[in-house]
Scaffold this motif. Structure first.
Motif, PDB file in Angstrom:
ATOM      1  N   UNK B 319       0.821  -1.212   0.000  1.00 37.54           N
ATOM      2  CA  UNK B 319       0.000   0.000   0.000  1.00 37.54           C
ATOM      3  C   UNK B 319       0.855   1.262   0.000  1.00 37.54           C
ATOM      4  N   UNK B 320       2.162   1.070  -0.077  1.00 43.86           N
ATOM      5  CA  UNK B 320       3.060   2.224  -0.096  1.00 43.86           C
ATOM      6  C   UNK B 320       3.173   2.919   1.251  1.00 43.86           C
ATOM      7  N   UNK B 321       3.005   2.157   2.329  1.00 40.99           N
ATOM      8  CA  UNK B 321       3.090   2.747   3.665  1.00 40.99           C
ATOM      9  C   UNK B 321       4.388   2.305   4.320  1.00 40.99           C
ATOM     10  N   UNK B 322       5.398   3.116   4.156  1.00 33.75           N
ATOM     11  CA  UNK B 322       6.687   2.821   4.789  1.00 33.75           C
ATOM     12  C   UNK B 322       7.494   4.097   4.831  1.00 33.75           C
ATOM     13  N   UNK B 323       6.882   5.098   5.415  1.00 35.62           N
ATOM     14  CA  UNK B 323       7.480   6.430   5.382  1.00 35.62           C
ATOM     15  C   UNK B 323       8.882   6.514   5.943  1.00 35.62           C
ATOM     16  N   UNK B 324       9.198   5.667   6.930  1.00 33.20           N
ATOM     17  CA  UNK B 324      10.523   5.814   7.547  1.00 33.20           C
ATOM     18  C   UNK B 324      11.473   4.661   7.217  1.00 33.20           C
ATOM     19  N   UNK B 325      11.100   3.833   6.248  1.00 36.92           N
ATOM     20  CA  UNK B 325      12.015   2.773   5.819  1.00 36.92           C
ATOM     21  C   UNK B 325      12.192   1.645   6.826  1.00 36.92           C
ATOM     22  N   UNK B 513      11.318   3.436  20.665  1.00 35.02           N
ATOM     23  CA  UNK B 513      11.200   4.809  21.149  1.00 35.02           C
ATOM     24  C   UNK B 513      11.679   5.806  20.099  1.00 35.02           C
ATOM     25  N   UNK B 514      12.483   5.336  19.163  1.00 37.97           N
ATOM     26  CA  UNK B 514      13.086   6.223  18.167  1.00 37.97           C
ATOM     27  C   UNK B 514      12.368   6.047  16.827  1.00 37.97           C
ATOM     28  N   UNK B 515      11.666   7.080  16.368  1.00 46.61           N
ATOM     29  CA  UNK B 515      10.909   6.950  15.114  1.00 46.61           C
ATOM     30  C   UNK B 515      11.776   6.667  13.890  1.00 46.61           C
ATOM     31  N   UNK B 516      13.083   6.803  14.012  1.00 43.23           N
ATOM     32  CA  UNK B 516      13.930   6.492  12.855  1.00 43.23           C
ATOM     33  C   UNK B 516      14.468   5.073  12.898  1.00 43.23           C
ATOM     34  N   UNK B 517      14.276   4.387  14.028  1.00 40.88           N
ATOM     35  CA  UNK B 517      14.807   3.026  14.137  1.00 40.88           C
ATOM     36  C   UNK B 517      13.724   1.985  14.465  1.00 40.88           C
ATOM     37  N   UNK B 518      12.474   2.379  14.323  1.00 39.93           N
ATOM     38  CA  UNK B 518      11.382   1.443  14.598  1.00 39.93           C
ATOM     39  C   UNK B 518      10.197   1.832  13.718  1.00 39.93           C
ATOM     40  N   UNK B 520       6.788   1.309  14.777  1.00 37.35           N
ATOM     41  CA  UNK B 520       5.651   1.788  15.573  1.00 37.35           C
ATOM     42  C   UNK B 520       6.127   2.322  16.918  1.00 37.35           C
ATOM     43  N   UNK B 521       5.238   3.053  17.585  1.00 33.90           N
ATOM     44  CA  UNK B 521       5.530   3.493  18.939  1.00 33.90           C
ATOM     45  C   UNK B 521       5.128   2.401  19.924  1.00 33.90           C
ATOM     46  N   UNK B 522       5.158   2.717  21.208  1.00 30.11           N
ATOM     47  CA  UNK B 522       4.914   1.692  22.229  1.00 30.11           C
ATOM     48  C   UNK B 522       3.490   1.157  22.210  1.00 30.11           C
ATOM     49  N   UNK B 523       2.586   1.836  21.533  1.00 31.35           N
ATOM     50  CA  UNK B 523       1.207   1.355  21.453  1.00 31.35           C
ATOM     51  C   UNK B 523       0.904   0.715  20.085  1.00 31.35           C
ATOM     52  N   UNK B 524       1.935   0.277  19.386  1.00 31.18           N
ATOM     53  CA  UNK B 524       1.789  -0.425  18.112  1.00 31.18           C
ATOM     54  C   UNK B 524       1.232   0.484  17.017  1.00 31.18           C
ATOM     55  N   UNK B 525       1.371   1.783  17.197  1.00 33.53           N
ATOM     56  CA  UNK B 525       0.836   2.783  16.274  1.00 33.53           C
ATOM     57  C   UNK B 525       1.958   3.173  15.299  1.00 33.53           C
ATOM     58  N   UNK B 526       1.683   3.077  13.997  1.00 36.38           N
ATOM     59  CA  UNK B 526       2.721   3.402  13.020  1.00 36.38           C
ATOM     60  C   UNK B 526       3.211   4.833  13.215  1.00 36.38           C
ATOM     61  N   UNK B 527       4.514   4.995  13.241  1.00 36.00           N
ATOM     62  CA  UNK B 527       5.066   6.347  13.368  1.00 36.00           C
ATOM     63  C   UNK B 527       4.603   7.227  12.203  1.00 36.00           C
TER      64      UNK B 527
END
Lengths: 211, 577
Positions: B319-325, B513-518, B520-527
């Motif tokens: 779906x082209x959802x991978x904004x941070x690689x 915790x780091x949006x450039x190295x993960x 999702x955040x701690x609640x499984x929410x896509x950064x």
């Protein structure tokens, strides 16, 4: 081994069989088909005439190969006594239809190899000769058989499925596959006493149809 | 909107519907049920094990390669993802663990125990990418407890509030992290296989225990959701099968009955989601095909991906959802290490017993064996470890291929071996913990497509030095237990073999915790798309030497709670509390 005496397929049946094999062969572009070079009467037991996917002669060959994979005799039944060929045939006529052309080609080539090396169809050879042919097949070294190694893996698995699956699928007749390894079949429950017996089970033998 | 109604989706659907939300769950598989599908046909090994009827290979097949320079080939074997209402929780084994405190902070644990020791050089050389989870055991303990009460998990407590083995002196896992209270009921009894394994383990001074299990045991039991189910009968058709008795705890048996009557809940089966539609950084709808192949678009406000790891990751990428690689990275599954034994003098009848009727030891899991490991030469040292246990459910059609390498695989000698030893056989489970690596990942296969024209999920998974050393070590420990128990003929592979799917397939959208190295955040929410949540194992940064399903359910309760209580901002993934 007490084998049922081979029946004789009439010339007319054989012609039909040959025609069918020839069509498949033309489609696949490979030579060496079962029956196509054999002017002699064809061995097959009567109960192998009504198979769903395999010809009687192909059925006899699958049965003979199965009887070397999981050997037996009436006292210690094997794949032949389990009717594993009927399982394989039903599978090839249904869920395993994608393997049918592989079987058709390989069985023809195996039989042709037997005739070339030993001047007899595979099913008429001594067991030790059959074993050495299958050993060569399983190593991919049976001349004239393409992809023999992979076909042997396939037929081995299918034959053993016919030994160890529930009889509802066509094989494991009289539960001989399960009896050989001491497995009583499916039950809705197993008792603590049975689970800690440390001895052969004392449950009656059961199949899905008995549930 | 929930994509896939499997294990992970169950708690989310229930909790959101209970909170009055309108929930639509789209499940690709059919609704197999106890009454129509598992009542009589459940105990057919050919259907459920050999032919794996619950697994939809044509649509969800994988491709696999062992290194990123190779061309991936279609993966011929099956894998764990059941395409059915309730997903893989319908056909799972039911071995149900909480991860340890330490399992959530592996990176910190290794730093504390080994510092910058040269013993860890092999990890750096292999590109290990170990990170702590952004959550702690203490935070999620109430959600583990919730799973035990709502789904039904039985066990002996090993640690209640710091008291070790508080219930009986010789039961329970002494290494487990503190639980706030006891299990709701006890695990299965021990069968012959378990008793023999125990003998061996006790002779070596280990502390064996029965693993916690997701089966109702000892009479009927009513869950915290008010669902009553009957006790297991030990019929022994568990792993790979749907439970005809409803005793196995699953999204199907335990959660759907409590969810389906809620007014806001709708379950659509045979619906295969092919794309997430999005605009300006927010998802707006999913596109799916129904059972007749007709394409639909379903709009929604919040999107929870509840399919299996492979499918969740594939759907995001497609779906082209991978904004941070980060989507697809740090894939984790277990390498295969097998250990088998024959007990010539003891008939174990390994076919009689659910696979999870199982004793095990934890002395070699996590860093529990650090003293032993520190005595190893540097070139054998490894981090993490494995659970070692004694499964049953050794049905002939599932076990006929198990024989020593010096026994041929067909013919008279093969038959002689199998008929004489199948009932004297014990194979151990070595549940090793692999590490995340920079080059182990999931992505879209460039050349192989499924029936819907979607690219297949390509698995790149390499076995590294740490996995090989670990496998060698735990194989030897398992062998010692078997020998102490009286096994005579022992074989297997002390190495580790890479596989596309080990049935525990995690990572690929890890939380951090780091949006450039993960992802999702701690609640499984896509950064990068705050109204999309990833439920299930894909968010795991590390995999633990424990079966993951209870943790997957726990995470679903955890993320549902965050949505219901407004801990997350659906327009900004960095603005959570």
């Amino acid at each position: 081994m007490d084998r049922t005496k081979p029946a004789v397929i009439t010339r007319r049946t054989a012609v039909r069989v040959i025609a069918g094999a020839g069509a498949a062969g033309a489609a696949a572009g490979v030579g060496g088909y079962l029956l196509s070079r054999d002017p002699d009467p064809l061995p097959a037991r009567p109960e192998l005439r009504g198979l769903a996917a395999l010809t009687p002669a192909e059925g006899a060959l699958v049965e003979a190969i199965g009887a070397r994979i999981w050997p037996g005799d009436p006292a210690d039944p094997g794949a032949r006594e389990a009717g594993s060929v009927h399982y394989v045939d039903r599978a090839l006529a249904g869920p395993y239809a994608r393997y049918l052309s592989t079987y058709r080609i390989a069985l023809g080539q195996i039989d042709a190899a037997a005739r070339k090396l030993h001047r007899k169809p595979f099913v008429e050879l001594e067991e030790s000769t059959q074993d050495s042919l299958l050993d060569a097949l399983s190593r991919g070294r049976l001349a004239g058989v393409r992809h023999g190694e992979s076909f042997f893996l396939t037929i081995r698995v299918h034959v053993l499925e016919g030994v160890f699956s529930d009889p509802v699928h066509g094989g494991n007749r009289n539960l001989v596959g399960w009896k050989a390894v001491g497995y009583p079949g499916p039950f809705y429950g197993i008792t603590e006493q049975e689970q800690r017996r440390f001895a052969e089970h004392q449950m009656p033998y059961r199949r899905l149809a008995d549930l | 909107m929930i994509v896939g109604y499997g294990a992970a989706a169950g708690p989310v659907a229930l909790e959101l519907a209970k909170a009055g939300k309108s929930v639509v769950a789209l499940e690709a598989g059919p609704h197999r049920s106890l009454a129509t599908d598992f009542a009589r046909g459940a105990m057919d090994t050919l259907r459920w094990h050999t032919r794996a009827e619950m697994i939809d290979k044509p649509r969800m097949g994988l491709t696999f390669r062992e290194d990123s320079r190779s061309v991936a080939a279609p993966w011929p074997q099956g894998y764990a993802m059941a395409s059915t209402v309730g997903g893989s929780s319908v056909h799972w084994s039911g071995q149900s663990w909480r991860f340890y405190e330490e399992d959530f902070r592996v990176a910190s644990t290794l730093r504390e125990l080994y510092g910058d020791s040269r013993k860890l050089a092999h990890l750096a050389a292999d590109g290990a990418a170990i990170e702590d989870w952004p959550i702690t055991y203490a935070e999620v303990e109430p959600f583990y407890d919730k799973v035990e009460r709502a789904l039904g998990i039985g066990g002996w407590p090993g640690n209640i509030g710091g008291r070790i083995r508080p219930v009986r002196p010789d039961e329970g896992n002494p290494f487990e992290s503190p639980r706030s209270r006891d299990f709701p009921y006890r695990p299965p009894r021990d069968n012959a296989t378990d008793l023999v394994f125990r003998e061996g383990a006790l002779a070596l001074g280990l502390k064996p225990f029965h693993v916690p299990t997701a089966f109702v045991m000892d009479g009927s039991w009513t869950s915290s959701e008010g669902i009553q189910r009957a006790a297991c009968t030990y019929c022994s058709f568990c792993t790979g099968y749907g439970c005809w008795n409803g005793s196995k705890s699953s999204t199907l048996s335990a959660l759907l009955p409590a969810t389906e009557s809620l007014p806001g809940f709708e379950l659509r089966t045979g619906c295969y989601v092919t794309r997430i539609v999005h605009r300006d950084g927010l998802a707006t709808a999913v596109v799916y095909r129904d059972a007749h192949g007709v394409e639909h678009e379903q709009r929604g406000e919040v999107f929870v991906l509840g399919a299996y790891s492979f499918q969740n990751v594939r759907l995001l990428l497609h779906s082209g959802i991978d904004g941070n690689g980060q989507v697809g990275r740090y894939f984790l599954n277990r390498a295969v290490t097998d250990l088998h034994a024959i007990f010539p003098d003891r008939i174990l009848n390994g076919w009689n017993g659910p696979s999870v009727q199982r004793q095990g030891v934890e002395e070699f899991n996590g860093e529990n064996a650090r003293e032993l490991k520190l005595r190893l030469p540097d070139d054998q040292f490894f981090v993490r470890g494995a659970f070692i246990g004694s499964p049953s459910q050794r049905l002939p059609l599932e076990t006929y291929d198990v024989h020593p390498p010096d026994v041929p695989s067909w013919g008279a000698e093969y038959k002689r071996f199998l008929t004489g030893s199948l009932n004297r056989y014990m194979g151990l489970q070595l549940l090793t913990e692999p590490l995340p690596y920079e080059d182990c990942r999931l992505d879209l296969d460039p050349s192989h497509r499924d029936e819907h024209g979607m690219p297949r999920c390509r698995v790149t998974r390499t076995v590294k030095q740490n996995e090989l050393r670990m496998a060698r070590f735990v194989w030897d420990r398992g062998k010692e237990i078997l020998e102490a128990a009286g096994a005579k003929r022992i074989w297997g592979s002390p190495g580790a073999t890479a596989t596309a799917s080990s049935t525990h397939d995690m990572g690929g959208a890890r939380m951090g915790t780091d949006p450039t190295r993960s992802a999702t955040n701690r609640y499984c929410q896509l950064w990068t798309m705050p109204n999309v949540f990833v439920a299930g194992g894909a968010v795991a940064p590390t995999i633990s030497g424990h079966n993951p399903t209870q943790t997957i359910w726990m995470l679903s309760y955890w993320l549902a709670d965050a949505i219901v209580r407004g801990k997350v901002d659906l327009a900004d993934s960095t603005a959570f509390s």
